[in-house]
Design a protein around this motif. Sequence first.
Motif, PDB file in Angstrom:
ATOM      1  N   GLU A 194       7.194  -2.126   4.882  1.00 43.30           N
ATOM      2  CA  GLU A 194       8.366  -1.247   4.744  1.00 43.30           C
ATOM      3  C   GLU A 194       8.925  -1.042   6.147  1.00 43.30           C
ATOM      4  O   GLU A 194       8.253  -0.505   7.020  1.00 43.30           O
ATOM      5  CB  GLU A 194       7.954   0.105   4.154  1.00 43.30           C
ATOM      6  CG  GLU A 194       7.316   0.023   2.779  1.00 43.30           C
ATOM      7  CD  GLU A 194       8.338  -0.214   1.659  1.00 43.30           C
ATOM      8  OE1 GLU A 194       9.555  -0.107   1.928  1.00 43.30           O
ATOM      9  OE2 GLU A 194       7.899  -0.515   0.540  1.00 43.30           O
ATOM     10  N   ARG A 195      10.175  -1.505   6.341  1.00 44.62           N
ATOM     11  CA  ARG A 195      10.771  -1.445   7.683  1.00 44.62           C
ATOM     12  C   ARG A 195      11.735  -0.271   7.814  1.00 44.62           C
ATOM     13  O   ARG A 195      12.627  -0.103   6.994  1.00 44.62           O
ATOM     14  CB  ARG A 195      11.496  -2.751   7.982  1.00 44.62           C
ATOM     15  CG  ARG A 195      10.546  -3.935   7.936  1.00 44.62           C
ATOM     16  CD  ARG A 195      11.213  -5.255   8.269  1.00 44.62           C
ATOM     17  NE  ARG A 195      10.204  -6.308   8.342  1.00 44.62           N
ATOM     18  CZ  ARG A 195       9.784  -6.988   7.283  1.00 44.62           C
ATOM     19  NH1 ARG A 195      10.286  -6.760   6.098  1.00 44.62           N
ATOM     20  NH2 ARG A 195       8.837  -7.898   7.438  1.00 44.62           N
ATOM     21  N   ALA A 215       9.016   6.056   9.530  1.00 50.52           N
ATOM     22  CA  ALA A 215       7.851   5.379   8.949  1.00 50.52           C
ATOM     23  C   ALA A 215       6.719   6.394   8.766  1.00 50.52           C
ATOM     24  O   ALA A 215       6.045   6.416   7.731  1.00 50.52           O
ATOM     25  CB  ALA A 215       7.406   4.230   9.843  1.00 50.52           C
ATOM     26  N   VAL A 216       6.541   7.262   9.775  1.00 53.13           N
ATOM     27  CA  VAL A 216       5.475   8.259   9.702  1.00 53.13           C
ATOM     28  C   VAL A 216       5.795   9.305   8.619  1.00 53.13           C
ATOM     29  O   VAL A 216       4.908   9.759   7.888  1.00 53.13           O
ATOM     30  CB  VAL A 216       5.223   8.918  11.080  1.00 53.13           C
ATOM     31  CG1 VAL A 216       4.141   9.986  10.994  1.00 53.13           C
ATOM     32  CG2 VAL A 216       4.825   7.853  12.102  1.00 53.13           C
ATOM     33  N   LEU A 217       7.061   9.635   8.485  1.00 58.23           N
ATOM     34  CA  LEU A 217       7.478  10.564   7.424  1.00 58.23           C
ATOM     35  C   LEU A 217       7.115   9.975   6.049  1.00 58.23           C
ATOM     36  O   LEU A 217       6.568  10.665   5.185  1.00 58.23           O
ATOM     37  CB  LEU A 217       8.983  10.829   7.522  1.00 58.23           C
ATOM     38  CG  LEU A 217       9.546  11.859   6.546  1.00 58.23           C
ATOM     39  CD1 LEU A 217       9.001  13.251   6.871  1.00 58.23           C
ATOM     40  CD2 LEU A 217      11.078  11.874   6.593  1.00 58.23           C
ATOM     41  N   ALA A 218       7.399   8.686   5.874  1.00 59.42           N
ATOM     42  CA  ALA A 218       7.073   8.009   4.609  1.00 59.42           C
ATOM     43  C   ALA A 218       5.564   8.057   4.344  1.00 59.42           C
ATOM     44  O   ALA A 218       5.127   8.210   3.203  1.00 59.42           O
ATOM     45  CB  ALA A 218       7.567   6.564   4.646  1.00 59.42           C
ATOM     46  N   LEU A 219       4.785   7.954   5.425  1.00 58.62           N
ATOM     47  CA  LEU A 219       3.326   8.039   5.280  1.00 58.62           C
ATOM     48  C   LEU A 219       2.917   9.417   4.765  1.00 58.62           C
ATOM     49  O   LEU A 219       2.122   9.541   3.828  1.00 58.62           O
ATOM     50  CB  LEU A 219       2.658   7.741   6.633  1.00 58.62           C
ATOM     51  CG  LEU A 219       1.150   7.952   6.720  1.00 58.62           C
ATOM     52  CD1 LEU A 219       0.415   6.883   5.904  1.00 58.62           C
ATOM     53  CD2 LEU A 219       0.672   7.912   8.172  1.00 58.62           C
ATOM     54  N   ASP A 255       0.901   3.317   2.885  1.00 60.66           N
ATOM     55  CA  ASP A 255      -0.522   3.608   3.096  1.00 60.66           C
ATOM     56  C   ASP A 255      -0.873   3.769   4.568  1.00 60.66           C
ATOM     57  O   ASP A 255      -1.895   4.385   4.901  1.00 60.66           O
ATOM     58  CB  ASP A 255      -1.371   2.459   2.518  1.00 60.66           C
ATOM     59  CG  ASP A 255      -1.172   2.310   1.018  1.00 60.66           C
ATOM     60  OD1 ASP A 255      -1.174   3.338   0.319  1.00 60.66           O
ATOM     61  OD2 ASP A 255      -1.008   1.166   0.544  1.00 60.66           O
ATOM     62  N   ALA A 256      -0.084   3.170   5.441  1.00 56.87           N
ATOM     63  CA  ALA A 256      -0.380   3.221   6.876  1.00 56.87           C
ATOM     64  C   ALA A 256       0.879   2.885   7.662  1.00 56.87           C
ATOM     65  O   ALA A 256       1.839   2.349   7.106  1.00 56.87           O
ATOM     66  CB  ALA A 256      -1.476   2.206   7.209  1.00 56.87           C
ATOM     67  N   VAL A 257       0.852   3.226   8.959  1.00 57.06           N
ATOM     68  CA  VAL A 257       1.943   2.855   9.865  1.00 57.06           C
ATOM     69  C   VAL A 257       1.318   2.136  11.052  1.00 57.06           C
ATOM     70  O   VAL A 257       0.295   2.582  11.582  1.00 57.06           O
ATOM     71  CB  VAL A 257       2.719   4.109  10.352  1.00 57.06           C
ATOM     72  CG1 VAL A 257       3.682   3.755  11.481  1.00 57.06           C
ATOM     73  CG2 VAL A 257       3.463   4.778   9.197  1.00 57.06           C
ATOM     74  N   VAL A 258       1.904   1.030  11.463  1.00 59.09           N
ATOM     75  CA  VAL A 258       1.416   0.327  12.655  1.00 59.09           C
ATOM     76  C   VAL A 258       2.484   0.460  13.739  1.00 59.09           C
ATOM     77  O   VAL A 258       3.647   0.103  13.537  1.00 59.09           O
ATOM     78  CB  VAL A 258       1.118  -1.162  12.351  1.00 59.09           C
ATOM     79  CG1 VAL A 258       0.821  -1.926  13.645  1.00 59.09           C
ATOM     80  CG2 VAL A 258      -0.077  -1.270  11.397  1.00 59.09           C
TER      81      VAL A 258
END
Length: 258
Positions: free
Chosen positions: A172-173, A180-184, A190-193
Amino acid sequence: MKKILSAVLAVAMLCTCVLMFTACGGNNSSAASDASSKTEAKELHMATNAAFEPYEYKEGGEVVGIDADIANAICEKLGCKLVIDDMDFDAIITAVTSGKDDFGMAGMTITDERKQSVDFTDPYTNAVQVIIVNEKDSPVASADDLKGKSIGVQMGTTGDIYVTDIEGAKVERFNKGADAVLALTQGKVDAVVIDNQPAKAFVAQNPGTKILDDPFENEEYAICLKKGSELTEQFNKALKELKDDGTIDTIIKKYISE
Ligand code: ARG
């Protein structure tokens, strides 16, 4: 007598002009002539994505951070005024190759693929990609667990590139790492890199998230410039001086405490 005086004055003015040009990064070359109007104003334009604390972020409308401070120190050495141009991360390289901006600095990792479109200076610091997960009931406990999971990344980053190679991963971009962290936190991924230092800032801002002790991919950050730019050598010289006299260390310590 008057004629001689005005001739001398004219020559002096010409010399000053030439000096001004070379002082501001030698932008008098034809390679950089598309930036010549900027040069006359003695400005160097930096493309960045100011959503990446502690490297570049906004404070009261102003872009601050390690990269902004280092860029300012380089510009000062070159006798230029720094102008920061904030944009999406994946627009930076095009801004530099098109000559819209003079250089890109955005916690940007040196990669072989990017080297095909831009030149990089020598690295000014190191980083590592890390995994952020929810503290509670995360299905991801290590890098191996990323297989087949949905993973949030900032679009066009090295995190995006690594995760795209993971078997079965649903990538997910997002335009910003913060999104991205909000989506987490909302359970949408499931994770953010993402890079380790911004990861620390995001985790501090999002209680209930944590960084796994399983980092992968060490990286080096550098400044990117248009291919063949004469500025690269001047930037490297300035960077070396700033490393040698401890300025870079002092700037990094100002933003990263440990
Ligand atoms: N180091 C990573 C890369 O080069 C991420 C950089 C993101 N920087 C930013 N200012 N958003 O792809």
